[in-house]
Enzyme design. Structure first.
Site, mmCIF file in Angstrom:
data_model
loop_
_atom_site.group_PDB
_atom_site.id
_atom_site.type_symbol
_atom_site.label_atom_id
_atom_site.label_comp_id
_atom_site.label_asym_id
_atom_site.label_seq_id
_atom_site.Cartn_x
_atom_site.Cartn_y
_atom_site.Cartn_z
ATOM 1 N N SER A 22 37.007 64.321 85.533
ATOM 2 C CA SER A 22 36.025 64.796 86.095
ATOM 3 C C SER A 22 36.114 66.414 85.818
ATOM 4 O O SER A 22 37.178 67.011 85.516
ATOM 5 C CB SER A 22 36.307 64.961 87.543
ATOM 6 O OG SER A 22 35.351 65.426 88.472
ATOM 7 N N CYS A 25 36.822 73.560 86.284
ATOM 8 C CA CYS A 25 37.287 75.115 85.993
ATOM 9 C C CYS A 25 38.525 75.156 85.500
ATOM 10 O O CYS A 25 39.385 74.792 86.485
ATOM 11 C CB CYS A 25 36.461 75.742 86.980
ATOM 12 S SG CYS A 25 34.789 75.750 87.098
ATOM 13 N N ALA A 58 32.675 73.077 84.041
ATOM 14 C CA ALA A 58 31.433 73.893 84.057
ATOM 15 C C ALA A 58 31.441 74.899 83.093
ATOM 16 O O ALA A 58 32.338 75.853 83.144
ATOM 17 C CB ALA A 58 31.181 74.379 85.545
ATOM 18 N N GLN A 100 29.700 69.708 80.835
ATOM 19 C CA GLN A 100 29.148 69.775 81.819
ATOM 20 C C GLN A 100 28.520 71.264 81.741
ATOM 21 O O GLN A 100 29.124 72.285 81.588
ATOM 22 C CB GLN A 100 29.936 70.061 83.124
ATOM 23 C CG GLN A 100 29.273 70.137 84.296
ATOM 24 C CD GLN A 100 30.017 70.251 85.526
ATOM 25 O OE1 GLN A 100 30.789 71.065 85.632
ATOM 26 N NE2 GLN A 100 29.813 69.185 86.887
ATOM 27 N N TYR A 185 25.860 75.655 93.366
ATOM 28 C CA TYR A 185 25.459 76.361 92.369
ATOM 29 C C TYR A 185 23.840 76.412 92.399
ATOM 30 O O TYR A 185 23.355 75.797 93.108
ATOM 31 C CB TYR A 185 26.004 76.076 91.273
ATOM 32 C CG TYR A 185 27.846 76.260 91.422
ATOM 33 C CD1 TYR A 185 28.272 77.312 91.762
ATOM 34 C CD2 TYR A 185 28.403 75.002 91.178
ATOM 35 C CE1 TYR A 185 29.441 77.546 91.880
ATOM 36 C CE2 TYR A 185 29.834 75.388 91.569
ATOM 37 C CZ TYR A 185 30.347 76.471 91.794
ATOM 38 O OH TYR A 185 31.753 76.703 91.966
ATOM 39 N N ARG A 233 25.141 65.711 87.740
ATOM 40 C CA ARG A 233 26.087 65.711 89.112
ATOM 41 C C ARG A 233 25.112 66.519 90.191
ATOM 42 O O ARG A 233 24.875 67.451 89.942
ATOM 43 C CB ARG A 233 27.389 66.453 88.554
ATOM 44 C CG ARG A 233 28.248 66.609 89.999
ATOM 45 C CD ARG A 233 29.754 67.045 89.882
ATOM 46 N NE ARG A 233 30.273 65.895 89.384
ATOM 47 C CZ ARG A 233 31.741 66.046 89.507
ATOM 48 N NH1 ARG A 233 32.557 67.089 89.972
ATOM 49 N NH2 ARG A 233 32.358 64.818 89.307
ATOM 50 N N GLY A 328 39.628 63.651 89.186
ATOM 51 C CA GLY A 328 39.925 65.142 89.086
ATOM 52 C C GLY A 328 41.414 65.508 88.917
ATOM 53 O O GLY A 328 41.977 65.312 88.174
#
Ligand code: FNR
Length: 361
Positions: A22, A25, A58, A100, A185, A233, A328
């Site tokens: 997944s 960051c 990201a 991503q 976001y 996503r 993740g």
């Protein structure tokens, strides 16, 4: 019926199994968005460790879309060139490299989590952030960021930045492009009535609130090859049942619209829009949302959240609850989770099989 170890083919790209890293960051760039040795080792080890797909964190399409000054970026050709050795390595290990593509909207310009996660003001190394409706900025910790209401030019810039970022991602060797439209976001801020109070073509009705994301996906699809998949996503719900907000019914409808625009997989997460969200973790905590999208929309679905055991991932695929399982935190604890899962599920955990890198056999 496929299981977690079955290949997953989307357009012309085949993941060797249905377990993906997944996006996570790492906040580990120098303040220029370029990958460092950390990224090479972090992403590379998970490819060695048997993940079918290794998704980057990201990755900002524009410097103002970074969550923190230390985020990864893809806003110049130099970024693409610096990422290419990483995608090469990931592919050479048998995994599919995905990126991503992100814009943090009004949750940009923050300190890193371990430094407090609060907004950084422009006079202190931060920048003015984009918001659909600054007046609706939720009561997150810290002072309000310096915000600008996104006008027509800002919106066009976002669409163009995504198109350019997709082209660069392709040049960098990524095979999957994922548009990040979750976690409060930028796109989620437009989707959710909690943060979108606009009265123009980008606010109000479902069609208007989803317009920016649909425009961006269309732009990405224009440049992303026909034989390579696009993922999106989403947050399946805001987790705010006490007020008008983004919910699972709208997510199902959106997923169908996205499929019509050429999106191949919707990766279903949740929350992130407002600090009062009622979302609790635990095993499979977001799977019911993924399942709803899979049942209601004609698109492949990724489930994520609270998957820590191989059998759990396997059951999600076998029982038709998800087409792909994203993992993740367990991949942070164990970079070899993919190999471990394969060993456990095939009953050969104690043997070093041909699945392992030749160096480790
Ligand atoms: C995340 N998550 C996340 N999600 C995302 O879409 N883009 C991102 O860049 C990040 N960054 C990130 C960093 C770290 C350190 C963590 C732990 C999480 C969310 C992540 O992808 C995943 O959806 C959640 O962690 C839930 O899955 P697990 O951890 O329960 O398997």
């Amino acid at each position: 019926m496929p299981d977690a170890l079955s290949p997953l083919s989307l357009r012309g790209v085949t993941s060797p199994n249905r377990i993906a890293v997944s996006p996570m960051c790492q906040y580990s760039c120098a303040p220029d968005g370029l990958p460092t040795e950390w990224h090479r080792v972090h992403l590379g080890s998970r490819a060695v460790g048997g993940a079918g797909i290794v998704m980057t964190e990201a990755t900002a399409v524009d410097p103002i879309g970074r969550i923190t000054p230390s985020d990864l970026g893809i806003w110049s050709d130099d970024h693409a060139a610096a990422l290419e050795p990483i995608t090469d390595f990931v592919r050479n290990q048998g995994a599919v490299p995905g990126i991503q593509l992100a814009h943090a909207g009004h949750k940009a310009s923050k300190k890193r989590p371990w430094e407090g996660n609060v907004p950084i003001q422009p006079d202190n190394g931060g920048w003015e952030v984009l918001s659909p409706s600054p007046e609706a900025y939720p009561p997150f910790d810290g002072d309000r960021p310096a915000m600008r209401k996104a006008d027509g030019d800002d919106i066009q810039n976002v669409i163009d930045a995504y198109r350019d970022a997709a082209e660069r991602s392709l040049a960098a060797g990524f095979e999957i492009a994922e548009v990040h439209a979750a976690h409060g976001y930028l796109f989620h801020e437009f989707l959710s009535p909690v943060t979108n109070r606009r009265a123009d073509d980008y606010g109000g009705s479902f069609e208007n609130r989803t317009r920016l994301l649909r425009d961006v996906v269309t732009a990405v699809r224009e440049v992303w090859p026909n034989d390579q998949p696009v993922f999106v996503r989403i947050s399946g719900t805001d987790g705010l049942n006490d007020r008008e907000s983004w919910d699972i019914d709208q997510s199902v409808r959106l997923a169908d619209d996205l499929a019509g625009l050429g999106v191949d997989l919707v990766d279903v997460s949740s929350g992130g829009i407002h600090p009062e969200q009622a979302i609790s973790g635990g095993p499979n905590f977001q799977v019911p949302l993924a399942e709803r999208v899979r049942d209601g929309a004609d698109v492949a679905v990724g489930a994520v959240g609270g998957v820590t055991e191989p059998e759990q991932a396997d059951a999600l695929v076998r029982n038709g609850r998800a087409d792909l399982v994203l993992v993740g935190r367990e991949f942070l604890r164990d970079p070899y989770f993919g190999l471990r899962a394969a060993g456990d599920l095939e009953g050969d955990s104690d043997t070093v099989t041909e699945r392992w890198p030749v160096q480790y056999r």
